[in-house]
Write a protein that holds these residues in place. Structure first.
Motif, short mmCIF file in Angstrom:
data_model
loop_
_atom_site.label_atom_id
_atom_site.label_comp_id
_atom_site.label_asym_id
_atom_site.label_seq_id
_atom_site.Cartn_x
_atom_site.Cartn_y
_atom_site.Cartn_z
N UNK A 98 37.50 -9.72 -46.04
CA UNK A 98 36.17 -10.15 -44.97
C UNK A 98 35.97 -11.37 -44.87
N UNK A 99 35.63 -12.10 -43.89
CA UNK A 99 35.62 -13.45 -43.57
C UNK A 99 34.07 -13.51 -43.21
N UNK A 100 33.48 -14.56 -43.52
CA UNK A 100 32.16 -14.61 -43.20
C UNK A 100 31.84 -15.53 -41.86
N UNK A 101 32.90 -15.66 -41.14
CA UNK A 101 32.66 -16.04 -39.70
C UNK A 101 33.88 -15.38 -38.80
N UNK A 102 33.63 -15.39 -37.48
CA UNK A 102 34.68 -15.20 -36.50
C UNK A 102 36.10 -15.91 -36.72
N UNK A 103 36.95 -15.43 -36.88
CA UNK A 103 38.36 -16.11 -36.98
C UNK A 103 39.41 -15.50 -35.99
N UNK A 104 40.28 -16.52 -35.48
CA UNK A 104 41.18 -16.00 -34.33
C UNK A 104 42.46 -15.23 -35.37
N UNK A 105 42.85 -15.76 -36.17
CA UNK A 105 44.18 -15.29 -36.77
C UNK A 105 43.70 -15.01 -38.41
#
Lengths: 114, 112
Positions: A24-31
């Motif tokens: 889980x990432x705390x922000x939107x990421x492309x890759x």
């Protein structure tokens, strides 16, 4: 930089079973990327996970063994299927916000297969 | 086969000295270069990224890039015991900004 949470942090599994690792990432990421790191070794890329499309696997890794999901821009899962002792390793998730930007890593999942 | 190589370790330096870590890469098209630090049992942590020829300094760390020689290095000044870790050089694959190739790592020990 993005904060990446990975779970479980460690597990001990029986051979022949499967385990799903969440990232889980705390922000939107492309890759998002999944790596394996065997004891004393460097990182080996398993696959690149793109939102809305099939993951891209590296040579030596196949979807049947390591299915990956990427349902949105903040989350991905890696499943290690039909595990054998050779799958004992650390599995790392990483993410990158944009092209040419560095990847940042989660804390990893230490997996042992009995 | 695109490769990233690092000077074999382990490297031992006394506290306060300069530690020099070296990395060479085979892909002339590579444009992005990264140094990660990995403590035992932990995940890699980004220290420096460098994209242009020359030096880039951040505190006690200096990254040096020479694309013509396909060489990137990391200098750690005033080395501290807390710098003891494995340092991973990572280089993007020239044909793709997506994929990064990691070197085998150099283990650094700073002796008090």
């Amino acid at each position: 930089s993005a904060v990446i949470s990975q779970k479980p942090s460690r597990d001990i599994c029986q051979r022949g079973t499967s385990l799903t690792i969440q990232c889980q990432v705390d922000s939107q990421v492309t890759m998002m990327f999944w790596y394996r790191q065997q004891p004393g070794q460097s990182l080996t890329l398993i696959a690149t996970a793109n939102q809305g499309s099939e993951a891209t696997y590296e040579s030596g890794f196949v979807i049947d063994k390591f299915p990956i999901s990427r349902p949105n821009l903040t989350f991905s899962t890696l499943t290690v299927s039909n595990m054998s002792p050779e799958d004992s390793s650390i599995y790392l998730c990483s993410a990158r916000t944009d092209e040419n930007q560095p990847q940042h890593f989660g804390d990893g999942t230490r997996l042992s297969i009995l | 086969q695109k490769e990233v190589e690092q000077n074999s370790g382990p490297l031992s330096v006394p506290e306060g000295a300069i530690a020099s870590l070296n990395c060479t890469y085979s892909d002339r098209g590579s444009q992005s270069f990264f140094w990660y630090r990995q403590y035992s049992g932990k995940s890699p942590e980004l220290i420096m990224s460098i994209y242009s020829n020359g030096d880039k300094e951040d505190g006690r760390f200096t990254a040096q890039l020479n694309k013509a020689s396909q060489y990137v290095s990391l200098l750690i000044r005033d080395s501290q015991p807390s710098d003891s870790a494995t340092y991973l050089c990572a280089v993007n694959e020239g044909t793709s900004y997506d994929k990064v190739i990691f070197g085998p790592g150099t283990s650094l020990s700073v002796i008090p």
